[in-house]
Design a protein around this motif. Structure first.
Motif, PDB file in Angstrom:
ATOM      1  N   MET A   1       0.676  -0.762  -0.001  1.00 50.71           N
ATOM      2  CA  MET A   1      -0.380   0.103  -0.345  1.00 50.71           C
ATOM      3  C   MET A   1       0.767   1.244   0.458  1.00 50.71           C
ATOM      4  SD  MET A   1      -2.698   1.436  -0.795  1.00 50.71           S
ATOM      5  CE  MET A   1      -4.126  -0.359  -0.021  1.00 50.71           C
ATOM      6  N   SER A   2       2.185   0.936   0.652  1.00 50.83           N
ATOM      7  CA  SER A   2       2.965   2.477   0.635  1.00 50.83           C
ATOM      8  C   SER A   2       3.634   2.715  -0.635  1.00 50.83           C
ATOM      9  CB  SER A   2       4.336   2.971   1.501  1.00 50.83           C
ATOM     10  OG  SER A   2       4.832   0.913   1.095  1.00 50.83           O
ATOM     11  N   ASN A   3       3.736   2.240  -1.591  1.00 49.37           N
ATOM     12  CA  ASN A   3       3.852   2.227  -2.969  1.00 49.37           C
ATOM     13  C   ASN A   3       3.352   3.082  -3.728  1.00 49.37           C
ATOM     14  OD1 ASN A   3       5.623   2.599  -5.559  1.00 49.37           O
ATOM     15  ND2 ASN A   3       3.961   0.370  -6.357  1.00 49.37           N
ATOM     16  N   ILE A   4       1.637   2.709  -3.518  1.00 47.44           N
ATOM     17  CA  ILE A   4       0.863   4.400  -4.447  1.00 47.44           C
ATOM     18  C   ILE A   4       0.559   5.162  -3.056  1.00 47.44           C
ATOM     19  CG2 ILE A   4      -1.058   3.497  -2.809  1.00 47.44           C
ATOM     20  CD1 ILE A   4      -3.412   2.889  -5.795  1.00 47.44           C
ATOM     21  N   ASP A   5       0.888   5.179  -1.756  1.00 46.38           N
ATOM     22  CA  ASP A   5       0.983   6.516  -0.964  1.00 46.38           C
ATOM     23  C   ASP A   5       2.095   7.060  -1.898  1.00 46.38           C
ATOM     24  OD1 ASP A   5      -1.460   5.840   0.396  1.00 46.38           O
ATOM     25  OD2 ASP A   5      -0.440   4.147   2.061  1.00 46.38           O
ATOM     26  N   ASP A   6       3.282   5.847  -1.837  1.00 45.48           N
ATOM     27  CA  ASP A   6       4.205   7.109  -2.643  1.00 45.48           C
ATOM     28  C   ASP A   6       4.409   8.007  -4.061  1.00 45.48           C
ATOM     29  OD1 ASP A   6       5.600   6.553  -0.274  1.00 45.48           O
ATOM     30  OD2 ASP A   6       6.692   5.242  -1.414  1.00 45.48           O
ATOM     31  N   GLN A   7       3.408   7.134  -5.166  1.00 45.24           N
ATOM     32  CA  GLN A   7       2.706   7.317  -5.997  1.00 45.24           C
ATOM     33  C   GLN A   7       1.705   8.631  -5.804  1.00 45.24           C
ATOM     34  OE1 GLN A   7       1.320   4.682  -7.918  1.00 45.24           O
ATOM     35  NE2 GLN A   7       3.149   3.646  -9.479  1.00 45.24           N
ATOM     36  N   ILE A   8       1.062   8.433  -5.203  1.00 46.66           N
ATOM     37  CA  ILE A   8       0.071   9.541  -4.590  1.00 46.66           C
ATOM     38  C   ILE A   8       1.078  11.113  -4.502  1.00 46.66           C
ATOM     39  CG2 ILE A   8      -1.790  10.860  -3.256  1.00 46.66           C
ATOM     40  CD1 ILE A   8      -2.738   7.985  -3.293  1.00 46.66           C
ATOM     41  N   GLN A   9       1.675  10.598  -3.304  1.00 46.06           N
ATOM     42  CA  GLN A   9       2.410  12.441  -2.518  1.00 46.06           C
ATOM     43  C   GLN A   9       3.495  12.298  -4.158  1.00 46.06           C
ATOM     44  OE1 GLN A   9       2.076  13.265  -0.411  1.00 46.06           O
ATOM     45  NE2 GLN A   9       3.957  15.251  -0.944  1.00 46.06           N
TER      46      GLN A   9
ATOM     47  N   GLN B   1      -5.730   8.342  -5.606  1.00 52.53           N
ATOM     48  CA  GLN B   1      -6.399   7.981  -4.619  1.00 52.53           C
ATOM     49  C   GLN B   1      -7.607   6.672  -4.779  1.00 52.53           C
ATOM     50  OE1 GLN B   1      -7.750  12.282  -4.176  1.00 52.53           O
ATOM     51  NE2 GLN B   1      -5.418  12.494  -2.455  1.00 52.53           N
ATOM     52  N   ALA B   2      -8.556   7.473  -5.849  1.00 49.44           N
ATOM     53  CA  ALA B   2      -9.287   6.206  -5.814  1.00 49.44           C
ATOM     54  C   ALA B   2      -8.794   5.177  -5.953  1.00 49.44           C
ATOM     55  CB  ALA B   2     -10.728   6.883  -7.198  1.00 49.44           C
ATOM     56  N   GLU B   3      -8.224   4.534  -6.481  1.00 50.78           N
ATOM     57  CA  GLU B   3      -7.946   3.232  -6.913  1.00 50.78           C
ATOM     58  C   GLU B   3      -6.789   2.905  -5.171  1.00 50.78           C
ATOM     59  OE1 GLU B   3      -6.266  -0.157  -7.714  1.00 50.78           O
ATOM     60  OE2 GLU B   3      -7.654   0.875  -8.664  1.00 50.78           O
ATOM     61  N   ALA B   4      -6.614   3.756  -4.571  1.00 54.06           N
ATOM     62  CA  ALA B   4      -6.082   3.341  -3.028  1.00 54.06           C
ATOM     63  C   ALA B   4      -7.286   3.501  -2.110  1.00 54.06           C
ATOM     64  CB  ALA B   4      -5.477   4.332  -2.455  1.00 54.06           C
ATOM     65  N   SER B   5      -8.248   3.586  -2.219  1.00 60.38           N
ATOM     66  CA  SER B   5      -9.829   3.613  -1.532  1.00 60.38           C
ATOM     67  C   SER B   5      -9.940   2.328  -2.082  1.00 60.38           C
ATOM     68  CB  SER B   5     -10.691   4.491  -2.145  1.00 60.38           C
ATOM     69  OG  SER B   5     -11.757   4.102  -1.238  1.00 60.38           O
ATOM     70  N   HIS B   6      -9.773   1.605  -3.124  1.00 60.20           N
ATOM     71  CA  HIS B   6     -10.287   0.947  -3.365  1.00 60.20           C
ATOM     72  C   HIS B   6      -9.990  -0.527  -3.373  1.00 60.20           C
ATOM     73  CE1 HIS B   6     -13.844   2.149  -5.834  1.00 60.20           C
ATOM     74  NE2 HIS B   6     -13.217   2.557  -7.293  1.00 60.20           N
ATOM     75  N   GLN B   7      -8.377  -0.034  -3.152  1.00 57.04           N
ATOM     76  CA  GLN B   7      -7.552  -1.323  -2.509  1.00 57.04           C
ATOM     77  C   GLN B   7      -7.740  -1.642  -1.017  1.00 57.04           C
ATOM     78  OE1 GLN B   7      -3.319  -1.032  -3.347  1.00 57.04           O
ATOM     79  NE2 GLN B   7      -3.853  -0.539  -5.482  1.00 57.04           N
ATOM     80  N   ARG B   8      -8.059  -0.828  -0.456  1.00 54.54           N
ATOM     81  CA  ARG B   8      -8.627  -0.870   1.054  1.00 54.54           C
ATOM     82  C   ARG B   8      -9.616  -1.721   1.312  1.00 54.54           C
ATOM     83  NH1 ARG B   8      -6.453   4.882   1.125  1.00 54.54           N
ATOM     84  NH2 ARG B   8      -4.155   5.066   1.894  1.00 54.54           N
ATOM     85  N   GLN B   9     -10.664  -1.210   0.675  1.00 54.64           N
ATOM     86  CA  GLN B   9     -11.996  -1.806   0.293  1.00 54.64           C
ATOM     87  C   GLN B   9     -11.815  -3.675   0.400  1.00 54.64           C
ATOM     88  OE1 GLN B   9     -14.713   0.620  -2.376  1.00 54.64           O
ATOM     89  NE2 GLN B   9     -14.983   1.497  -0.241  1.00 54.64           N
ATOM     90  N   LYS B  10     -11.074  -3.293  -0.682  1.00 56.88           N
ATOM     91  CA  LYS B  10     -10.924  -5.156  -0.471  1.00 56.88           C
ATOM     92  C   LYS B  10      -9.736  -6.097   0.575  1.00 56.88           C
ATOM     93  CE  LYS B  10      -9.909  -4.552  -5.915  1.00 56.88           C
ATOM     94  NZ  LYS B  10      -9.414  -4.630  -7.102  1.00 56.88           N
ATOM     95  N   GLN B  11      -8.939  -5.427   0.725  1.00 62.47           N
ATOM     96  CA  GLN B  11      -8.475  -5.804   2.117  1.00 62.47           C
ATOM     97  C   GLN B  11      -9.365  -6.414   3.695  1.00 62.47           C
ATOM     98  OE1 GLN B  11      -4.506  -3.099   2.599  1.00 62.47           O
ATOM     99  NE2 GLN B  11      -4.177  -4.463   0.947  1.00 62.47           N
ATOM    100  N   THR B  12     -10.474  -4.771   3.582  1.00 57.91           N
ATOM    101  CA  THR B  12     -11.573  -5.553   4.404  1.00 57.91           C
ATOM    102  C   THR B  12     -12.230  -6.377   5.119  1.00 57.91           C
ATOM    103  OG1 THR B  12     -12.116  -2.854   4.525  1.00 57.91           O
ATOM    104  CG2 THR B  12     -13.053  -4.226   6.099  1.00 57.91           C
ATOM    105  N   PRO B  13     -11.876  -7.562   5.500  1.00 57.09           N
ATOM    106  CA  PRO B  13     -11.982  -8.679   5.896  1.00 57.09           C
ATOM    107  C   PRO B  13     -14.008  -8.659   6.068  1.00 57.09           C
ATOM    108  CG  PRO B  13     -11.354  -8.938   7.845  1.00 57.09           C
ATOM    109  CD  PRO B  13     -10.830  -7.202   6.747  1.00 57.09           C
ATOM    110  N   LYS B  14     -14.183  -9.191   5.353  1.00 58.03           N
ATOM    111  CA  LYS B  14     -15.951  -9.638   5.587  1.00 58.03           C
ATOM    112  C   LYS B  14     -16.543 -10.097   7.223  1.00 58.03           C
ATOM    113  CE  LYS B  14     -17.402 -10.537   1.257  1.00 58.03           C
ATOM    114  NZ  LYS B  14     -18.268 -11.459   0.529  1.00 58.03           N
TER     115      LYS B  14
END
Length: 74
Positions: free
Chosen positions: A1-9, A40-53
């Motif tokens: 996840m830090s990779n996409i955060d670095d790209q956002i920055q 930012q939208a892609e990062a949000s989608h990735q975070r949603q996928k990681q949330t366990p049901k």
């Protein structure tokens, strides 16, 4: 996840530079900020996928016809 955060920055810094150079009402400035928003939208989608049901969500996935899992449209 830090990779996409670095790209956002990096894209934020790029957008700031482009807007300061070309002006805040230029097409290049808008495009640069659009790139930031897309990341930012892609990062949000990735975070949603990681949330366990939850257990309830898993139950409904396994038993979609159960009374507890029915969804009614108004």
């Amino acid at each position: 996840m830090s990779n996409i955060d670095d790209q956002i920055q990096q894209e934020r810094e790029n957008a700031k530079n482009v807007c300061s150079t070309d002006g805040s009402d230029s097409g290049n400035c808008a495009a640069a900020w659009d790139a930031v928003e897309e990341l930012q939208a892609e990062a949000s989608h990735q975070r949603q996928k990681q949330t366990p049901k939850s257990n309830f969500e898993q139950y409904c996935d396994d038993n979609p016809d159960a009374v507890e899992c029915r969804v009614y449209d108004d």
